[in-house]
Each structure stands twice: as C-alpha cells, then as structure tokens.
Design a protein around this motif. Structure first.
Motif, PDB file in Angstrom:
ATOM      1  N   GLY A   1      -4.435 -17.750 -18.586  1.00  0.00           N
ATOM      2  CA  GLY A   1      -5.381 -18.277 -19.579  1.00  0.00           C
ATOM      3  C   GLY A   1      -4.754 -18.853 -20.828  1.00  0.00           C
ATOM      4  N   MET A   2      -3.440 -18.874 -20.911  1.00  0.00           N
ATOM      5  CA  MET A   2      -2.756 -19.340 -22.120  1.00  0.00           C
ATOM      6  C   MET A   2      -2.428 -20.830 -21.945  1.00  0.00           C
ATOM      7  SD  MET A   2       0.708 -17.655 -23.691  1.00  0.00           S
ATOM      8  CE  MET A   2       1.613 -17.868 -22.158  1.00  0.00           C
ATOM      9  N   ASP A   3      -3.077 -21.684 -22.753  1.00  0.00           N
ATOM     10  CA  ASP A   3      -2.959 -23.115 -22.480  1.00  0.00           C
ATOM     11  C   ASP A   3      -2.338 -23.957 -23.590  1.00  0.00           C
ATOM     12  OD1 ASP A   3      -5.541 -22.740 -23.941  1.00  0.00           O
ATOM     13  OD2 ASP A   3      -5.536 -24.909 -23.791  1.00  0.00           O
ATOM     14  N   CYS A   4      -2.082 -23.373 -24.759  1.00  0.00           N
ATOM     15  CA  CYS A   4      -1.654 -24.238 -25.871  1.00  0.00           C
ATOM     16  C   CYS A   4      -0.525 -23.608 -26.682  1.00  0.00           C
ATOM     17  CB  CYS A   4      -2.831 -24.543 -26.785  1.00  0.00           C
ATOM     18  SG  CYS A   4      -3.431 -23.110 -27.667  1.00  0.00           S
ATOM     19  N   ALA A   5       0.140 -24.471 -27.458  1.00  0.00           N
ATOM     20  CA  ALA A   5       1.292 -24.015 -28.243  1.00  0.00           C
ATOM     21  C   ALA A   5       0.933 -22.888 -29.234  1.00  0.00           C
ATOM     22  CB  ALA A   5       1.923 -25.198 -28.967  1.00  0.00           C
ATOM     23  N   PRO A   6      -0.164 -23.006 -29.974  1.00  0.00           N
ATOM     24  CA  PRO A   6      -0.497 -21.897 -30.868  1.00  0.00           C
ATOM     25  C   PRO A   6      -0.818 -20.605 -30.113  1.00  0.00           C
ATOM     26  CG  PRO A   6      -1.646 -23.872 -31.541  1.00  0.00           C
ATOM     27  CD  PRO A   6      -1.041 -24.161 -30.211  1.00  0.00           C
ATOM     28  N   CYS A   7      -1.311 -20.747 -28.861  1.00  0.00           N
ATOM     29  CA  CYS A   7      -1.544 -19.548 -28.037  1.00  0.00           C
ATOM     30  C   CYS A   7      -0.214 -18.845 -27.803  1.00  0.00           C
ATOM     31  CB  CYS A   7      -2.125 -19.914 -26.675  1.00  0.00           C
ATOM     32  SG  CYS A   7      -3.586 -20.928 -26.690  1.00  0.00           S
ATOM     33  N   ALA A   8       0.796 -19.630 -27.395  1.00  0.00           N
ATOM     34  CA  ALA A   8       2.111 -19.062 -27.117  1.00  0.00           C
ATOM     35  C   ALA A   8       2.736 -18.521 -28.398  1.00  0.00           C
ATOM     36  CB  ALA A   8       3.009 -20.131 -26.497  1.00  0.00           C
ATOM     37  N   TYR A   9       2.571 -19.279 -29.462  1.00  0.00           N
ATOM     38  CA  TYR A   9       3.112 -18.858 -30.765  1.00  0.00           C
ATOM     39  C   TYR A   9       2.510 -17.510 -31.175  1.00  0.00           C
ATOM     40  CZ  TYR A   9       3.520 -18.632 -35.836  1.00  0.00           C
ATOM     41  OH  TYR A   9       3.744 -18.218 -37.122  1.00  0.00           O
ATOM     42  N   GLY A  10       1.193 -17.397 -31.047  1.00  0.00           N
ATOM     43  CA  GLY A  10       0.504 -16.177 -31.460  1.00  0.00           C
ATOM     44  C   GLY A  10       0.923 -14.980 -30.619  1.00  0.00           C
TER      45      GLY A  10
ATOM     46  N   ALA B   1      -2.697 -16.572 -32.682  1.00  0.00           N
ATOM     47  CA  ALA B   1      -3.348 -17.859 -32.511  1.00  0.00           C
ATOM     48  C   ALA B   1      -4.211 -17.872 -31.270  1.00  0.00           C
ATOM     49  CB  ALA B   1      -2.291 -18.946 -32.393  1.00  0.00           C
TER      50      ALA B   1
ATOM     51  N   LYS C   1      -5.081 -21.408 -17.202  1.00  0.00           N
ATOM     52  CA  LYS C   1      -6.432 -21.824 -16.821  1.00  0.00           C
ATOM     53  C   LYS C   1      -7.464 -20.770 -17.191  1.00  0.00           C
ATOM     54  CE  LYS C   1      -4.808 -24.421 -12.831  1.00  0.00           C
ATOM     55  NZ  LYS C   1      -4.704 -24.441 -11.381  1.00  0.00           N
TER      56      LYS C   1
ATOM     57  N   ASN D   1      -4.784 -11.034 -27.689  1.00  0.00           N
ATOM     58  CA  ASN D   1      -4.635 -12.458 -27.964  1.00  0.00           C
ATOM     59  C   ASN D   1      -5.618 -13.312 -27.165  1.00  0.00           C
ATOM     60  OD1 ASN D   1      -2.101 -13.488 -29.712  1.00  0.00           O
ATOM     61  ND2 ASN D   1      -1.765 -11.425 -28.941  1.00  0.00           N
ATOM     62  N   GLY D   2      -6.464 -12.652 -26.391  1.00  0.00           N
ATOM     63  CA  GLY D   2      -7.506 -13.387 -25.673  1.00  0.00           C
ATOM     64  C   GLY D   2      -7.121 -13.813 -24.277  1.00  0.00           C
ATOM     65  N   PHE D   3      -6.004 -13.314 -23.757  1.00  0.00           N
ATOM     66  CA  PHE D   3      -5.548 -13.711 -22.429  1.00  0.00           C
ATOM     67  C   PHE D   3      -5.616 -12.522 -21.469  1.00  0.00           C
ATOM     68  CE2 PHE D   3      -2.862 -15.941 -25.642  1.00  0.00           C
ATOM     69  CZ  PHE D   3      -3.646 -17.072 -25.680  1.00  0.00           C
TER      70      PHE D   3
ATOM     71  N   GLU E   1       3.748 -14.671 -28.894  1.00  0.00           N
ATOM     72  CA  GLU E   1       5.148 -14.366 -29.198  1.00  0.00           C
ATOM     73  C   GLU E   1       5.258 -13.570 -30.499  1.00  0.00           C
ATOM     74  OE1 GLU E   1       8.701 -17.208 -28.439  1.00  0.00           O
ATOM     75  OE2 GLU E   1       8.194 -17.476 -30.537  1.00  0.00           O
TER      76      GLU E   1
ATOM     77  N   ASP F   1       7.582 -27.421 -22.423  1.00  0.00           N
ATOM     78  CA  ASP F   1       7.231 -26.015 -22.640  1.00  0.00           C
ATOM     79  C   ASP F   1       7.336 -25.644 -24.113  1.00  0.00           C
ATOM     80  OD1 ASP F   1       6.405 -23.530 -22.008  1.00  0.00           O
ATOM     81  OD2 ASP F   1       8.026 -23.099 -20.596  1.00  0.00           O
ATOM     82  N   TYR F   2       6.595 -24.630 -24.492  1.00  0.00           N
ATOM     83  CA  TYR F   2       6.666 -24.077 -25.835  1.00  0.00           C
ATOM     84  C   TYR F   2       8.115 -23.683 -26.119  1.00  0.00           C
ATOM     85  CZ  TYR F   2       6.145 -20.617 -29.543  1.00  0.00           C
ATOM     86  OH  TYR F   2       6.282 -19.920 -30.705  1.00  0.00           O
TER      87      TYR F   2
ATOM     88  N   LEU G   1       4.787 -21.398 -21.748  1.00  0.00           N
ATOM     89  CA  LEU G   1       3.448 -21.873 -21.380  1.00  0.00           C
ATOM     90  C   LEU G   1       3.421 -22.333 -19.932  1.00  0.00           C
ATOM     91  CD1 LEU G   1       2.319 -24.058 -24.413  1.00  0.00           C
ATOM     92  CD2 LEU G   1       1.121 -22.086 -23.494  1.00  0.00           C
TER      93      LEU G   1
END
Lengths: 289, 161
Positions: free
Chosen positions: B31-40, A30, A128, B85-87, B42, A207-208, B58
C-alpha cells in the motif's frame, strides 16, 4: 485594501505559531498525496503533520482573484485526520462564483475546519491500495458580503473512493456544501462531483529517495444553487451546471511536495446572475513533518 | 548443596536476561505508493530503539532493517509502526538468534520477547539440522493480521548457521 489584509496576516501569524508548536510536539510521518482539485482519499500517518501553503487564482469574465491559503493537517490515527485552513485574500472577487477550491481548501475567503475519516482501506499489493474516505467540515467566512449577498457559515460533507498504485491512480467522489442564511440572505448551496485519473510515467519510477512525479487529469462537475436575496419576491431555486477539466502535476521529494495545475470550464450552463468563469489556477507546496 | 544453589542462581539470571534477539528484518509493506510515504515510514522506524540502519524501497515495497548488536526490538513493534503509517505489513524475512526448543514434535525458536513456531513448510533437511539450544537462523515470517498481532509467529526456515 491594506487594512483588509493586515488583520488577516496577524491572524495567520498566530496560526503559524500554532502549527509550529503542534509540529514540534508531535511525531511526524507522511501519507500519500493526491490531486489538486478533486476529492481524494489518503490520510496522514498516526501523529503525522502536513503543512501546506497554496496560491490560488480564479478568473471570471471581468475579475481575477488572488489568494494565499494555509492548511494544517494532523493524523489523529492512520485513518482519522483533522484539517484547518485559513486564507490571506490578496484580491477578492466582487462577484464570486459558488465553488470549492479543492477537497480540503475552499476557493473563497472561508476559514474551514474538517475531519477526514478513511473508513475503508485495502492494501493488496506492493504500492497498491483501494480506499474510501468521508469528509465533514465547517467553515466561517472572512468576508461579510460575497457577490452582493450576505455570507453565512457553512457545512460541507463529501465522500470519495479511489485506487493508488506505483503507476496508476484514480478517484471519484461527490460532496455538498450548504451555506446558512445570514440577515435574510443566503448563498446558494453546492452539490458537486469529481473524478481524477493519475499516471506516473516510467521515467519517474525511480526508487525512493529519488524525486517522484505524477500527472493528473482532473474534472469537476458543480451544480451551484441560486443565491437568496433579502426582499426577493420569487425565489426560483434553480441551479447552474458547470463542468471543468484540467491537468495537474505533483512532484514529491523526501518530505516535500509541490503540485500545480489549472482547470478550464468546458460546460457552463448558468442561471441568471451566475458568474461565468474563465479558469482556475493553483500551486501548492507541502511539507510533511 | 552450594553447587545446586549456584546453578539455581545462574539459571534464574539466565531467564531474566535476553536469551535472543532479531538481528535483521526485511519487512514487506503493502500500500505504500509515494515518496512521502516512504519518507514517513523510514523516519518512524529510525525513531525506534535498537534499529541501526533503515532503508525503505518503494519499488520493492520493503523496509530493510539492520538491528543493533544489543536490542530488545520486537517484530511486532516493527509491524505496528508500519500500520501506524497507514500501510499493511506482510511477510518478513528475518535473521535472529534464539533458543530452539521442541514440544510435542513442534519446533520453536524464542527470542527474549517473541516466539517463532517453525512451520512444517521448512525443508526437512533444515529441520534435521535443528538442535535444542541457541541457534542463529534465517527465515520468512508468515503474514499475520495487522489488527491482531500477538507476538507469536510462524516461520519457514531458510538457513541455520
């Protein structure tokens, strides 16, 4: 009406099959998700797949359109993403204003393929980052005539830059859509700009994997050019000016995302024959595979 | 002569098998700011062979990983997954079992497939505890350029078991 819908539904079933096939074969990750209407910057992870279904409505002074829209996105690399979006028109506008729906879905009945390239990214802290993304796209109409003008294919290009954190978000960008002439007629072009500010309140800072909500204030400035009609004696090449502002909300939970929002015109300086808008509504469901 | 031959065989066998491995990684992610970022992230990490448990935070901006008892996982592979993952992968707190060697006054800890150069920022008391041979150590691996990961790391030791 039914006969108009059915061919489109069968097209979208085929498209759905393609999505499922690609989704099964690809790895899945994602990437961030941004505003509903304004230009944004996040791209998917390498090999990531994002499926979206959106319901969109646009109200003018005399008519209201309803549309379902499907968007498939795939991350070729973590900085390069392809998108394909198709509509199911439920109710078309006889006289449609020239606009885009949002940064990767068109408002009217166009099928659009686009490429997003995140050419700059600087992750400088926990949660950030600054980043900039360029967008190019091509689209083909599903209707022959829009607002009594023959509709041709179009090209779209945009650029946006923005900041994301765990608390604040902001994006600014601008784009341009150009419709090609068809049978002596041409839809007006569309330069536009967007600005978005987002905020995640402390209450949603869990947190997630807890749910994650954020609020955006979105604004669009659009400068649609006049349409060109066949047999038109004097083409004035004048432009309307529209500014729209509105809130949108984004909720994220695991691999799911839902966003919804509305935009309302605050400035409508329209040329003769341009369509006055009352509102735009949209709801979007996302799933990251 | 026969004993020498045996020693050579054992030595060659020893070189050919894993001489050490990472057992725990707390990887800092920017750079990880959102739940789908963390999901992806993980989900991507969980697909890697050798990872036993993965938790992404996060708010901490970290991926916490416990590695299987037998694994051939490289820190480099973990950081490449973060980048995919872009981070941006930054410092990592690791625990590892490795072979400690000293060359020209510089200490190195080697796992089966990566080399950690012990930083001069390591407290002297810890450096004095280090001996040649197998060692279980914990430390902070310094950030390397995401686009230029070589599998050679600098580590500040925090614990020698």
């Amino acid at each position: 009406m039914i006969s108009k819908i059915f061919p489109k539904i069968s097209l979208n079933i085929g498209y759905f099959k393609l999505i499922v096939l690609l989704a099964i074969s690809g790895t899945a990750m994602a990437q961030g998700h941004g505003p509903l209407y304004g230009l944004q910057t996040p791209t998917l992870a390498k090999g990531g797949v994002d499926l979206n279904v959106a319901g969109m409505s646009l109200g003018t002074e005399t008519e209201t359109s309803y549309m379902l829209r499907y968007l498939f996105s795939y991350g070729i690399t973590e900085d390069l993403q392809i998108n394909l979006t198709t509509p199911t028109m439920i109710e078309r506008l006889g006289d449609a204003p020239r606009t885009r729906g949002n940064s990767n879905m068109t408002a009217n009945g166009d099928i659009e393929a686009s490429l997003w390239y995140r050419f700059f990214s600087n992750a400088f802290g926990v949660g950030k980052r600054f980043e900039s993304t360029a967008i190019v796209g091509v689209s083909a109409p599903t209707d022959d005539v829009r607002g009594q003008v023959n509709v041709g294919n179009s090209v779209h290009a945009a650029i946006s830059t923005g900041y994301a954190s765990r608390t604040w978000y902001g994006w600014i960008g601008g784009g341009y859509q150009y419709y090609f002439e068809k049978d002596g007629e041409q839809l007006g072009d569309l330069p536009y700009a967007s600005a978005v500010v987002g905020y995640r309140p402390n209450i949603f800072m869990g947190d997630y994997p807890k749910p994650d909500w954020r609020i955006f204030i979105e604004s669009l400035a659009e400068f649609p050019g006049d349409n060109k009609f066949e047999g038109q004696m004097d083409f004035t090449d004048s432009r309307s000016t529209k500014v729209l502002v509105g809130p949108s909300f984004l909720g994220l939970y695991g691999a799911w995302g839902i966003s919804f929002g509305a935009m309302f015109p605050v400035v409508q300086d329209l040329t003769l024959g341009a369509v006055k808008e009352r509102y735009r509504l949209a709801i979007n469901l996302s799933y990251w595979l | 002569m026969r004993n020498i031959f045996r020693i050579m065989i054992i030595g060659l066998f020893g070189i050919g098998t894993a001489s050490g491995q990472i057992t725990k990684v707390d990887q800092e992610v920017y750079g990880m700011d959102c739940a789908p970022c963390a999901y992806g992230l993980e989900r991507g990490l969980k697909k890697m062979d050798g990872l036993q448990e993965v938790r992404v935070s996060l708010n901490d901006g970290k991926a916490y990983m416990g590695l299987a008892a037998e694994n051939g996982l490289k820190l480099r592979s973990i950081q490449e997954e973060v980048k995919k993952n872009g981070f941006s992968a930054k410092k990592a707190e690791v625990t590892l079992i490795g072979n400690a060697t000293k060359e020209d006054g510089q200490w190195y800890i080697e796992t089966a497939n990566e080399r950690f150069s012990v930083s001069q920022d390591t407290p002297k008391a810890l450096l004095q505890k280090l001996t040649v041979g197998t060692a279980t150590i914990s430390g902070t691996v310094q950030d390397e350029e995401d686009d230029n990961l070589s599998g050679q790391w600098s580590i500040v030791l925090t614990k020698i078991e």
